[in-house]
Every structure is written in structure tokens, then in C-alpha cells.
Design a protein around this motif. Structure first.
Motif, mmCIF file in Angstrom:
data_model
loop_
_atom_site.group_PDB
_atom_site.id
_atom_site.type_symbol
_atom_site.label_atom_id
_atom_site.label_comp_id
_atom_site.label_asym_id
_atom_site.label_seq_id
_atom_site.Cartn_x
_atom_site.Cartn_y
_atom_site.Cartn_z
ATOM 1 N N LEU A 39 1.150 -1.004 0.134
ATOM 2 C CA LEU A 39 -0.313 0.034 0.056
ATOM 3 C C LEU A 39 0.746 1.449 -0.161
ATOM 4 O O LEU A 39 0.957 2.454 -0.863
ATOM 5 C CB LEU A 39 -0.974 -0.372 1.094
ATOM 6 C CG LEU A 39 -1.460 1.524 1.045
ATOM 7 C CD1 LEU A 39 -3.231 1.340 0.266
ATOM 8 C CD2 LEU A 39 -2.505 1.268 2.891
ATOM 9 N N ASN A 40 1.712 1.226 0.488
ATOM 10 C CA ASN A 40 3.008 2.442 1.136
ATOM 11 C C ASN A 40 3.916 2.241 -0.557
ATOM 12 O O ASN A 40 4.382 3.440 -0.561
ATOM 13 C CB ASN A 40 3.329 2.267 2.317
ATOM 14 C CG ASN A 40 2.718 3.002 3.026
ATOM 15 O OD1 ASN A 40 2.083 3.575 3.299
ATOM 16 N ND2 ASN A 40 3.625 2.832 4.810
ATOM 17 N N ASN A 41 4.556 1.203 -0.894
ATOM 18 C CA ASN A 41 5.594 1.092 -2.295
ATOM 19 C C ASN A 41 4.583 1.236 -3.656
ATOM 20 O O ASN A 41 5.549 1.673 -4.772
ATOM 21 C CB ASN A 41 6.652 0.671 -2.103
ATOM 22 C CG ASN A 41 7.049 0.565 -0.094
ATOM 23 O OD1 ASN A 41 6.778 1.779 0.318
ATOM 24 N ND2 ASN A 41 6.838 -0.681 0.411
ATOM 25 N N THR A 59 4.395 7.247 7.313
ATOM 26 C CA THR A 59 4.168 7.868 6.355
ATOM 27 C C THR A 59 2.300 8.756 7.017
ATOM 28 O O THR A 59 1.279 9.688 6.566
ATOM 29 C CB THR A 59 3.912 7.176 5.109
ATOM 30 O OG1 THR A 59 4.977 7.193 5.057
ATOM 31 C CG2 THR A 59 3.241 8.053 4.011
ATOM 32 N N LEU A 60 1.687 7.488 7.538
ATOM 33 C CA LEU A 60 0.336 8.038 7.843
ATOM 34 C C LEU A 60 -0.493 8.117 6.849
ATOM 35 O O LEU A 60 -1.847 9.093 7.045
ATOM 36 C CB LEU A 60 0.058 8.650 9.146
ATOM 37 C CG LEU A 60 0.572 8.158 10.660
ATOM 38 C CD1 LEU A 60 0.998 9.175 11.652
ATOM 39 C CD2 LEU A 60 -0.305 7.239 11.212
ATOM 40 N N ALA A 61 -0.076 7.980 5.767
ATOM 41 C CA ALA A 61 -1.237 8.238 4.465
ATOM 42 C C ALA A 61 -2.956 7.367 4.497
ATOM 43 O O ALA A 61 -2.720 5.971 3.838
ATOM 44 C CB ALA A 61 -0.480 8.333 2.754
ATOM 45 N N MET A 80 1.570 10.897 -8.164
ATOM 46 C CA MET A 80 1.815 9.165 -7.598
ATOM 47 C C MET A 80 2.806 8.360 -9.333
ATOM 48 O O MET A 80 3.147 8.144 -9.169
ATOM 49 C CB MET A 80 1.386 8.511 -6.615
ATOM 50 C CG MET A 80 1.586 9.489 -5.245
ATOM 51 S SD MET A 80 0.631 8.178 -3.735
ATOM 52 C CE MET A 80 0.708 6.876 -4.296
ATOM 53 N N LEU A 81 1.421 8.601 -9.952
ATOM 54 C CA LEU A 81 1.182 8.221 -11.347
ATOM 55 C C LEU A 81 1.993 8.617 -12.333
ATOM 56 O O LEU A 81 2.978 8.383 -12.521
ATOM 57 C CB LEU A 81 0.078 8.253 -11.604
ATOM 58 C CG LEU A 81 -1.036 7.141 -10.883
ATOM 59 C CD1 LEU A 81 -2.468 7.248 -12.086
ATOM 60 C CD2 LEU A 81 -0.242 5.475 -10.940
ATOM 61 N N GLY A 82 2.163 9.793 -11.705
ATOM 62 C CA GLY A 82 3.593 10.655 -12.523
ATOM 63 C C GLY A 82 4.638 10.207 -11.907
ATOM 64 O O GLY A 82 6.254 10.281 -13.195
ATOM 65 N N MET A 83 5.125 10.780 -11.107
ATOM 66 C CA MET A 83 6.326 10.135 -10.753
ATOM 67 C C MET A 83 6.938 8.400 -10.585
ATOM 68 O O MET A 83 7.804 8.538 -10.529
ATOM 69 C CB MET A 83 6.692 10.906 -9.172
ATOM 70 C CG MET A 83 6.418 12.466 -9.322
ATOM 71 S SD MET A 83 7.264 13.091 -7.844
ATOM 72 C CE MET A 83 6.108 11.961 -6.289
ATOM 73 N N GLY A 92 5.152 5.606 -4.830
ATOM 74 C CA GLY A 92 4.332 5.030 -3.770
ATOM 75 C C GLY A 92 5.047 6.438 -2.390
ATOM 76 O O GLY A 92 5.107 7.599 -2.902
ATOM 77 N N LEU A 93 3.387 5.724 -1.912
ATOM 78 C CA LEU A 93 2.979 7.465 -1.182
ATOM 79 C C LEU A 93 4.330 7.364 -0.363
ATOM 80 O O LEU A 93 4.530 8.203 0.606
ATOM 81 C CB LEU A 93 1.945 6.786 0.013
ATOM 82 C CG LEU A 93 0.592 6.144 -0.360
ATOM 83 C CD1 LEU A 93 -0.577 5.897 0.187
ATOM 84 C CD2 LEU A 93 -0.026 7.747 -0.409
ATOM 85 N N THR A 94 4.924 6.704 0.471
ATOM 86 C CA THR A 94 6.209 6.542 1.467
ATOM 87 C C THR A 94 7.512 7.960 0.688
ATOM 88 O O THR A 94 7.317 8.482 1.116
ATOM 89 C CB THR A 94 6.726 5.578 1.233
ATOM 90 O OG1 THR A 94 5.865 4.984 2.512
ATOM 91 C CG2 THR A 94 7.644 5.484 2.577
ATOM 92 N N ARG A 95 7.726 7.941 -0.368
ATOM 93 C CA ARG A 95 8.506 8.630 -0.933
ATOM 94 C C ARG A 95 8.014 9.462 -1.447
ATOM 95 O O ARG A 95 8.806 10.490 -1.158
ATOM 96 C CB ARG A 95 9.165 7.264 -2.295
ATOM 97 C CG ARG A 95 9.844 6.655 -1.766
ATOM 98 C CD ARG A 95 10.528 5.899 -2.808
ATOM 99 N NE ARG A 95 12.142 6.574 -3.662
ATOM 100 C CZ ARG A 95 12.551 7.101 -4.650
ATOM 101 N NH1 ARG A 95 12.468 5.578 -5.216
ATOM 102 N NH2 ARG A 95 13.450 7.329 -5.247
#
Length: 594
Positions: free
Chosen positions: A247-249, A332-334, A422-425, A428-431
Motif C-alpha cells: 500500500l505504501n510502496n 507516512t500515515l497516508a 504518484m502515477l506521474g512520478m 509510492g506513498l512513502t517516497r
């Protein structure tokens, strides 16, 4: 007691008379006790140091007590010893072994004495805090010194707390190297006399995912595709498997692995899928049998079923096309919405909400700092246990229609912008949030000049996260954004977060608080990684104070309505989160708690 040894048994009365000087130390009973102590390596403070206790106890006890969480403690020392500990140290609950030592050490110091210890940071969290430090403070202990979180200097990847308590009433106090007026049982400088209550009606709104208990349930994508190719019917029991790590990556929030899920089916039903059942028979059955034979806690004997299926929980979100989730152990708490076609692991928390106004509240810094205040941690990451940080979190009351629309709009805008970013870069959420909190993040206008710099020069000037971003965008074909677009996107995400925080604050009716977003050090993170883009420390303190007051006001209203009568709830924390790893339980893909 037998005829042979009854004359050698020192009773409590004998012991106290001897200690008080009314009986001599030269007796068969004392000699026998000394012989057994030598043989069994027993140690008794009062017998070892009678002159110290005649004067009231030690001046100071300095120690590094053993660290062992409740469930590991049970396995290491046995059920009977645990029950004795809980009886002797009453109201201790499910606590780390270090807290028992801490309480014992405090009991053997004199009226002006000190106890200074090294502890896991669990000493200021959850049940260990309540049964240890909070208990001592209620009977008069004063924390006079604390470093709330510091990396253990040895090989273990552990964050520890250093603290000292005293029986002196008036003494200078130092927290993380700074003088303060008060140090609370949370090892902060805030008032912790009030504790949050569990609120009614929220226990079903957030829950952890399924706990398979057997790595054999999880299969790689290639094997899943093979099972389905061989027999399309296997689609009934082979599902994508979402863990907290994925989920985070994952940039598109999609699982990379699959799982076999027979739900609550009986063996005859499972036999209709022989390829899948044979995998579980080979990979799960031996492990389960070993767990059961070792006396482990039994949730499900049938090896082809998950240990904790949580079917009734997932029924609540069955009709939703998307589901709101959070990686349970992650700094991250996303919060994010994902497709509701996955089997969700216990390393993920699931929320029943299907709207963006709830997302805005949960993703905001208002909730973020509540989490850090009341959560337990694994190493340095918060463990989002529903009863610790959600069931006691007071949502805003009496929101107007315009405020609800505002929260819905900003939440949807924020979530969609983050998704596209996130898709463009292709991060994941963490980075993505690592970049979000990078103080040295350059402006989009600097992108061209930065790209021409050597990698080491980029990291030196702008930090390692920017350096990694530059390399990633240049080397990863899936990344569609330019460096300029990525930098602009991160800054836009920050601006949206400020807007979202302000909208949530207005929903609470607290517009008088100046949030003052900027980069600040937060003391709940490790000393080398404390700078975050967040609200001002004074705003954080005031928000937490008002949230706690609101929690108590809501609870009082619920009590008046009869919602917390016998069998309807309790102000104490429930044990449901024991299954969520809060007391040393399982953590699935995330690892094992202390």
C-alpha cells in the motif's frame, strides 16, 4: 510444608520480626533460606541490604531492565508467572516486562530517592504507560528527566527512552535536554491528567484486515495466473492480497501478490478446488499444526481458513466499490481509497467511510497529531490501533452543509492530485511524503539547473530525497513527469494540505487557532529525522487540548444517553486491539512487535 522441613520455613511474621530486630539473624530458618538462595541464585533486596531498608530504601537505583512485550513474556516465562506478576503488580494489564521492573525499583527507594532507567519507548505508550509510568505518577512519582526517543547504541534496531523518576515533590525537570515545568507519563510537557475515553458507535467503523497466520496462503502473481489458467474456477478463491508494505510502496496502490481465500467454507467445499487446497495442505497445514501443538492461541483449527477471517467486518464495506485504508505501522500515515476487490491483510486498517469529508478529517494534521499522542509504536513508526487512536478520536460535531461540502471538495481534490502525482512520478506513498517533508526541496524553476549537477552535488545541496528523485525520473521509464512537474506537484500537495487542515479546523469551530504551517522539529520522531512540514508546535498543543476536552464532552453526553452502561462500553481501552498487534501480537507483513 512437610514434617521434615516445617521448622525451616520462614513465615512472613518471622521475616518481619527478624527484619525489625525482634528476632536474631542466627537461626536455622535464616541459615536454610541462605542455603536455598545460594543454590537457586535467589536475591532478596531486604535480606541483602538490611541497613539500607532500615533507613527507608536506596538513594538511587540505576538500571537497564529487560525489554519483553506481553505475548513474548507469556511464551518465555509461562502463564502462571504472568498471572502472579499481574496479581502482585495490580492493575498492570498487558504491559512490557520493563514496566514491572520500573515499579519494583521505585518501591525500594527512599522518600528522596531516584530511579533512572533505559527502557523501550513503549514505557510511554498504551497499556505499558498506564500500568507503569502513569501508575507511579498517581502514587506520587515525579519524572525529573527524560529523553523520549533515542536510537539504541547496540546492534538491535530499537528506539529507547531514558528517564528518571523521584519521590521528591519539588525538583527541576529536563525533557530532551530542555528545562520544562512538567513531564507527563507520555514523556512530553503537556498535562495528561485527563485521558481520552472510548466513544460509542465507532468500534465498527475501523478494523484491521484478515490475519492469515501462514505464509503459504500468499502466492506470487505467476503462480496465481497459472492456477487460473489451469482452472478458471479458481478465480472463486484466488484474490489480490493488499499488505501495508505494498500500500505504501506501490505507485498505483495495486497488490503484487495474491492469496488463496476459502473464507469460512467447510472441507468438502474446499475440495472442489484441489489445486488451491493442495497448496495449503503442503505449505500451511504443517505450520498450523506446530502452532497448535505448542499451545498457541487458537482462532481457527481448520488449516485452509484464515486464523482471523473478520467476515462480519468486511460485510460492512461489501457494497462499496472503493474502500478507505491505511498502512497500520508506518510513519507516512497516508489514508487512501483503493479498489474493494482485494483481500486486505492485517497490516492494513480498513475504514467503513465512503466519502471524502471523512478522508479530509482523518488525513489532516488534526488527526495526525492525535495519532502520535496516543499510539503505540513499532521501532520509530506509529501503530494505528483502532481503539488507541480512532475509537477515542472525536469527529467535529454539528457540521454545516457548507462545511461538509468544503471538506468533501478539498478531500477529493487532495486525493486526486496525490494520485496523479504518484502515477506521474511513479512513486509510492512513502517516497511521495518523504519529498513532501523535505525542507530543502527546490523550486520548479531550479529544475533545469539541478539536472545538470553531479548526483553528489544534488544530495549535498538539496538532500538525499531530491537526489533519489532526480535519478529515479531519469532512469525509470514508467515515470512520466519531468523534474519540474514533480517539484511543482509536491509543492501543490503541500498547499492543498494547508487548505485541508484549515477546512477541518473550521469544521471544529476553532478558526481562532493559527496553524502556521512550516517546517518544524517534532519530538516524537528520532533525533536525526525530526523535521516535518506541519503545524506550529503551539497550534499542535492547543489542538490536542481541545480534542481531549471534546472527547470528554462527547463521552459525558453519551453517558447521559445511557450509551456506556453495563455491557455497552467502558472508559478503559478494550482488548480488541490485542489482535491488532498492540500488545506484541501479530503484524503480518510488517514484522513483529516488541
Amino acid at each position: 510444608k512437610t514434617e521434615a522441613n516445617k521448622d525451616y520455613l520462614m513465615t512472613d511474621a518471622d521475616y518481619r520480626l527478624t527484619l525489625g530486630g525482634y528476632k536474631g539473624w542466627q537461626s536455622p530458618k535464616v541459615a536454610k533460606a541462605a542455603a536455598v538462595a545460594f543454590e537457586r541464585r535467589f536475591f532478596h533486596w531486604f535480606l541483602e541490604f538490611p541497613e539500607v531498608f532500615a533507613a527507608g530504601g536506596f538513594d538511587c537505583v540505576v538500571g537497564n531492565p529487560p525489554f519483553l512485550g506481553d505475548k513474548k513474556l507469556r511464551r518465555a516465562l509461562g502463564e502462571f508467572y504472568i498471572e502472579w506478576l499481574r496479581f502482585y503488580f495490580s492493575r498492570a494489564g498487558l504491559i512490557d516486562l520493563v514496566a514491572y521492573f520500573f515499579r519494583r525499583n521505585y518501591s525500594i527507594i527512599n522518600s528522596k530517592g531516584f530511579v533512572s532507567i533505559i527502557s523501550t519507548n513503549s514505557i510511554a505508550q498504551g497499556d505499558t504507560r498506564e500500568g507503569g509510568l502513569e501508575y507511579l505518577m498517581k502514587i506520587g512519582a515525579n519524572v525529573n528527566f527524560a529523553i523520549s526517543s533515542i536510537k539504541w547504541p547496540g546492534n538491535a534496531a530499537v528506539q529507547v527512552s531514558l528517564l528518571g523518576v523521584t519521590k521528591r515533590l519539588s525538583i527541576s525537570k529536563f525533557l530532551n535536554g530542555k528545562p520544562v515545568d512538567k513531564i507527563s507519563s507520555y514523556l512530553d510537557s503537556e498535562n495528561d491528567k485527563m485521558q481520552p475515553f472510548l466513544l460509542s458507535g465507532k468500534s465498527d467503523d475501523a478494523f484491521v484486515g484478515v490475519y492469515a497466520n501462514g505464509s503459504g496462503f500468499v502466492i506470487e502473481k505467476v503462480e496465481a495466473e497459472s492456477l487460473i489458467q489451469n482452472n478458471e474456477k479458481n478465480l472463486d478463491v484466488v484474490f489480490p492480497y493488499l499488505t501495508g508494505g505494498e500500500l505504501n510502496n506501490s505507485p498505483n496502490l495495486s497488490p503484487e501478490r495474491f492469496t488463496i481465500n476459502f473464507k469460512d467454507w467447510d472441507y468438502e467445499s474446499a475440495l472442489k478446488y484441489p489445486d488451491c487446497l493442495s497448496i495449503l495442505t503442503e505449505r500451511v497445514k504443517p505450520f498450523r499444526e506446530k502452532v497448535i501443538s505448542a499451545g498457541g492461541q487458537i482462532h481457527e483449527y481448520d488449516y485452509w481458513k484464515y486464523w482471523d477471517k473478520r467476515l462480519e467486518k468486511f460485510t460492512q464495506i461489501k457494497r462499496n466499490s472503493k474502500v478507505l485504508v491505511l498502512a497500520r505501522v508506518s510513519k507516512t500515515l497516508a489514508f487512501t481509497f483503493v479498489e474493494n476487490s482485494n483481500v486486505i491483510a492485517d497490516s492494513v486498517v480498513v475504514f467503513v467511510y465512503n466519502n471524502f469529508n471523512s478522508f479530509s478529517i482523518l488525513q489532516s494534521n488534526i488527526h495526525h497529531h492525535w495519532i502520535w499522542k496516543y499510539c503505540t509504536t513499532m521501532k520509530t513508526d506509529p501503530n494505528y490501533g483502532p481503539s488507541k487512536v480512532f475509537q477515542n478520536f472525536p469527529f467535529p460535531k454539528n457540521i454545516s452543509k457548507s462545511q461538509e461540502v468544503q471538506l468533501e471538495t478539498i478531500g477529493k481534490t487532495y486525493h486526486e492530485h496525490r494520485r496523479q502525482l504518484m502515477l506521474g512520478m511513479w512513486l509510492g506513498l512513502t517516497r511521495t511524503y518523504n519529498l513532501f517533508h523535505t525542507k530543502e526541496l527546490p523550486t520548479p524553476e531550479e529544475a533545469e539547473a539541478i539536472s545538470a549537477l553531479p548526483p553528489k552535488a544534488i544530495e549535498k545541496q538539496y538532500g538525499k530525497e531530491v537526489g533519489k528523485l532526480v535519478r529515479h525520473l531519469a532512469e525509470n521509464e514508467a515515470a512520466m513527469y519531468t523534474l519540474e512537474q514533480a517539484l511543482a506537484g509536491i509543492r501543490r500537495l503541500r498547499a492543498l494540505h494547508v487548505e485541508m487542515d484549515q477546512a477541518v479546523l473550521e469544521a471544529y469551530g476553532w478558526s481562532d487557532i493559527a496553524l502556521r504551517h512550516d517546517f518544524y522539529e517534532v519530538d516524537y520522531l528520532p533525533e536525526h529525522d525530526r523535521v516535518r512540514f506541519t503545524i506550529h508546535p503551539e497550534a499542535r498543543k492547543e489542538v490536542l487540548r481541545r480534542l481531549l476536552e471534546l472527547n470528554h464532552a462527547v463521552y459525558a453526553e453519551e453517558v447521559a444517553r445511557g450509551l456506556h452502561g453495563k455491557g455497552k462500553g467502558n472508559k478503559k481501552k478494550v482488548s480488541a486491539d490485542a489482535e491488532a498487534g498492540e500488545d506484541g501480537g501479530h503484524l503480518g507483513e510488517q514484522g513483529t512487535l516488541f
